[in-house]
Design an enzyme around this catalytic site. Structure first.
Site, mmCIF file in Angstrom:
data_model
loop_
_atom_site.group_PDB
_atom_site.id
_atom_site.type_symbol
_atom_site.label_atom_id
_atom_site.label_comp_id
_atom_site.label_asym_id
_atom_site.label_seq_id
_atom_site.Cartn_x
_atom_site.Cartn_y
_atom_site.Cartn_z
ATOM 1 C CG PHE A 61 -11.917 12.542 -6.187
ATOM 2 C CD1 PHE A 61 -12.889 12.283 -5.232
ATOM 3 C CD2 PHE A 61 -10.596 12.683 -5.773
ATOM 4 C CE1 PHE A 61 -12.552 12.186 -3.884
ATOM 5 C CE2 PHE A 61 -10.244 12.577 -4.433
ATOM 6 C CZ PHE A 61 -11.220 12.324 -3.488
ATOM 7 C CE LYS A 62 -15.119 6.460 -11.615
ATOM 8 N NZ LYS A 62 -13.991 5.938 -12.360
ATOM 9 C CG ASP A 64 -1.805 1.210 1.331
ATOM 10 O OD1 ASP A 64 -1.605 2.184 0.554
ATOM 11 O OD2 ASP A 64 -2.716 1.198 2.171
ATOM 12 C CB ILE A 65 2.090 3.553 -2.650
ATOM 13 C CG1 ILE A 65 0.851 4.270 -3.181
ATOM 14 C CG2 ILE A 65 2.522 2.413 -3.561
ATOM 15 C CD1 ILE A 65 1.135 5.088 -4.444
ATOM 16 C CE1 TYR A 111 -5.108 10.679 -12.353
ATOM 17 C CE2 TYR A 111 -5.095 11.962 -14.380
ATOM 18 C CZ TYR A 111 -4.846 10.781 -13.708
ATOM 19 O OH TYR A 111 -4.333 9.700 -14.399
ATOM 20 N N GLY A 112 -4.634 16.543 -12.422
ATOM 21 C CA GLY A 112 -3.651 17.115 -13.342
ATOM 22 C C GLY A 112 -2.421 17.625 -12.609
HETATM 23 N N1 LIG Z 1 -6.984 4.774 -17.491
HETATM 24 C C1 LIG Z 1 -6.465 5.800 -18.136
HETATM 25 O O1 LIG Z 1 -6.996 6.245 -19.184
HETATM 26 C C2 LIG Z 1 -5.213 6.466 -17.630
HETATM 27 C C3 LIG Z 1 -4.665 7.522 -18.393
HETATM 28 C C4 LIG Z 1 -3.478 8.125 -17.950
HETATM 29 C C5 LIG Z 1 -2.858 7.666 -16.802
HETATM 30 N N2 LIG Z 1 -3.440 6.663 -16.053
HETATM 31 C C6 LIG Z 1 -2.739 6.228 -14.841
HETATM 32 O O2 LIG Z 1 -2.514 4.824 -14.924
HETATM 33 C C7 LIG Z 1 -2.423 4.259 -13.596
HETATM 34 C C8 LIG Z 1 -3.360 3.073 -13.507
HETATM 35 O O3 LIG Z 1 -4.687 3.536 -13.708
HETATM 36 P P1 LIG Z 1 -5.916 2.595 -14.102
HETATM 37 O O4 LIG Z 1 -6.658 3.300 -15.166
HETATM 38 O O5 LIG Z 1 -5.457 1.199 -14.302
HETATM 39 O O6 LIG Z 1 -6.765 2.737 -12.752
HETATM 40 P P2 LIG Z 1 -7.574 1.681 -11.869
HETATM 41 O O7 LIG Z 1 -8.184 0.637 -12.739
HETATM 42 O O8 LIG Z 1 -8.431 2.487 -10.981
HETATM 43 O O9 LIG Z 1 -6.408 0.981 -11.021
HETATM 44 C C9 LIG Z 1 -5.681 1.720 -10.087
HETATM 45 C C10 LIG Z 1 -4.830 0.742 -9.300
HETATM 46 O O10 LIG Z 1 -4.076 1.495 -8.333
HETATM 47 C C11 LIG Z 1 -4.272 0.874 -7.084
HETATM 48 N N3 LIG Z 1 -4.067 1.796 -5.951
HETATM 49 C C12 LIG Z 1 -4.714 2.950 -5.642
HETATM 50 N N4 LIG Z 1 -4.240 3.448 -4.494
HETATM 51 C C13 LIG Z 1 -3.270 2.593 -4.076
HETATM 52 C C14 LIG Z 1 -2.415 2.557 -2.958
HETATM 53 N N5 LIG Z 1 -2.464 3.489 -1.994
HETATM 54 N N6 LIG Z 1 -1.524 1.552 -2.855
HETATM 55 C C15 LIG Z 1 -1.446 0.602 -3.801
HETATM 56 N N7 LIG Z 1 -2.261 0.560 -4.858
HETATM 57 C C16 LIG Z 1 -3.150 1.551 -4.992
HETATM 58 C C17 LIG Z 1 -5.694 0.344 -7.123
HETATM 59 O O11 LIG Z 1 -5.908 -0.616 -6.095
HETATM 60 P P3 LIG Z 1 -7.391 -0.927 -5.493
HETATM 61 O O12 LIG Z 1 -8.009 -1.927 -6.425
HETATM 62 O O13 LIG Z 1 -7.079 -1.462 -4.145
HETATM 63 O O14 LIG Z 1 -8.147 0.368 -5.466
HETATM 64 C C18 LIG Z 1 -5.668 -0.268 -8.514
HETATM 65 O O15 LIG Z 1 -4.993 -1.505 -8.503
HETATM 66 C C19 LIG Z 1 -2.790 5.407 -12.656
HETATM 67 O O16 LIG Z 1 -1.599 5.981 -12.145
HETATM 68 C C20 LIG Z 1 -3.507 6.395 -13.561
HETATM 69 O O17 LIG Z 1 -3.457 7.702 -13.055
HETATM 70 C C21 LIG Z 1 -4.580 6.060 -16.455
#
Ligand SMILES: NC(=O)c1ccc[n+]([C@@H]2O[C@H](COP(=O)([O-])OP(=O)(O)OC[C@H]3O[C@@H](n4cnc5c(N)ncnc54)[C@H](OP(=O)(O)O)[C@@H]3O)[C@@H](O)[C@H]2O)c1
Length: 275
Positions: A93-94, A61-62, A192-193
């Site tokens: 956040f949504k 857990d980071i 977020y940005g």
């Molecule tokens: N999806 C996109 O279009 C997009 C675009 C640009 C960048 N990103 C970036 O890509 C990365 C992954 O995003 P995603 O779209 O795959 O999101 P996601 O499906 O919501 O997955 C996020 C992951 O991060 C984990 N997490 C959150 N807080 C944590 C913590 N304190 N310690 C350890 N794990 C934690 C979540 O764990 P839980 O299941 O326990 O919540 C989940 O496994 C993020 O950094 C996001 O900002 C995504």
């Protein structure tokens, strides 16, 4: 010699899980799913095992410093350090969420910037020579940079910004949102940005430091954008599958031995982007 090891944060679902899948297929060593919740992590491992892959698992857990140091000690002890670290864990956040902006700012920066920085503080010293560090940032961070005041843009783009100055600026944003003064302070209305702008800038600072302090170790550290990906975070309308979103992070994690670039860059679609 100890086995090679790759570690991906927040890899129980979404892009992180897809990065582990890609590394299981291409990285010559052990690949770790890590998750804050052990049950969700083990389910993810089981799903990859059912595909014929052999990931390992460690809780991480980071947002919990104790969890970070326990994991760092484990990898140091078992593998002599870490070969590949992908800082993927993140939150958003949504758009429709009505949580007050100041709370969104504090919570979002806590995970995406401050906790990811804690990961880097504790894991960079154990990254092995030839290691690869990938911070999953976002194009939203680049867009946010362009929306900041010129004074802030100048600092975030400068080559002499220090980690302490950056941390101060991120804290300043959080503090100003509480007084509703962030707009006067030159910040756009996106927690977020700002968090991802901070993470990309941090990546550039730490890459410069690695080049200075460990010039012969050949470590490459970059930030990247996975693209707009169909996950719980981005929703079902995004064009990329998680496996497609994993392509650029995995590409950076798997840069061949002896590669000298990219390093300290922001990379999208496998291409270095301007900052
Ligand atoms: N999806 C996109 O279009 C997009 C675009 C640009 C960048 N990103 C970036 O890509 C990365 C992954 O995003 P995603 O779209 O795959 O999101 P996601 O499906 O919501 O997955 C996020 C992951 O991060 C984990 N997490 C959150 N807080 C944590 C913590 N304190 N310690 C350890 N794990 C934690 C979540 O764990 P839980 O299941 O326990 O919540 C989940 O496994 C993020 O950094 C996001 O900002 C995504």
């Amino acid at each position: 010699m100890a086995n090679r090891v790759a570690v991906v944060t927040g890899s129980n679902k979404g892009i992180g899980l897809a990065i582990v899948r890609a590394l299981c297929q291409q990285f010559p060593g052990d690949v770790y799913v890590t998750a804050r919740d052990v049950g969700r992590g083990q389910e993810a491992v089981a799903s990859l095992v059912s595909e014929g892959l052999k990931p390992k698992f460690h809780q991480l857990d980071i947002n919990d410093l104790n969890s970070i140091t326990t994991a760092a000690d484990y990898f140091k002890e078992k593998y002599g350090g870490v070969d590949v670290l992908v800082n993927n864990a993140g939150i958003a956040f949504k758009v429709a969420d009505t949580t007050p902006f100041a709370v969104q700012a504090e919570v979002t920066l806590k995970t995406n910037f401050f906790a990811t920085r804690d990961m880097l503080t504790h894991f960079l010293p154990i990254i092995k020579a030839g290691g690869r560090v990938v911070n999953v940032s976002s194009f939203v961070g680049s867009r946010t940079l362009n929306q900041c005041s010129l004074a802030l843009q100048q600092r975030f783009r400068s080559e002499d910004i220090t980690e302490d100055e950056l941390v101060g600026l991120m804290q300043q944003f959080v503090d100003e949102t509480k007084k509703e003064q962030h707009k006067q302070g030159g910040w756009p209305e996106t927690a977020y940005g700002v968090s991802k702008m901070g993470l990309t800038t941090l990546s550039m600072i730490l890459a410069r430091r690695l080049s200075k302090e460990r010039p012969n170790d050949g470590i490459l550290l970059n930030a990247c954008c996975p693209g707009w990906v169909r996950t719980d975070m981005a929703g079902p309308k995004a064009p990329k599958s998680p496996d497609e979103g994993a392509v650029t992070p995995a590409y950076l994690a798997l840069m061949p031995p002896g590669a000298t670039e990219p390093h300290g860059k922001f990379v999208s679609e496998k291409e270095v982007q301007s900052w």
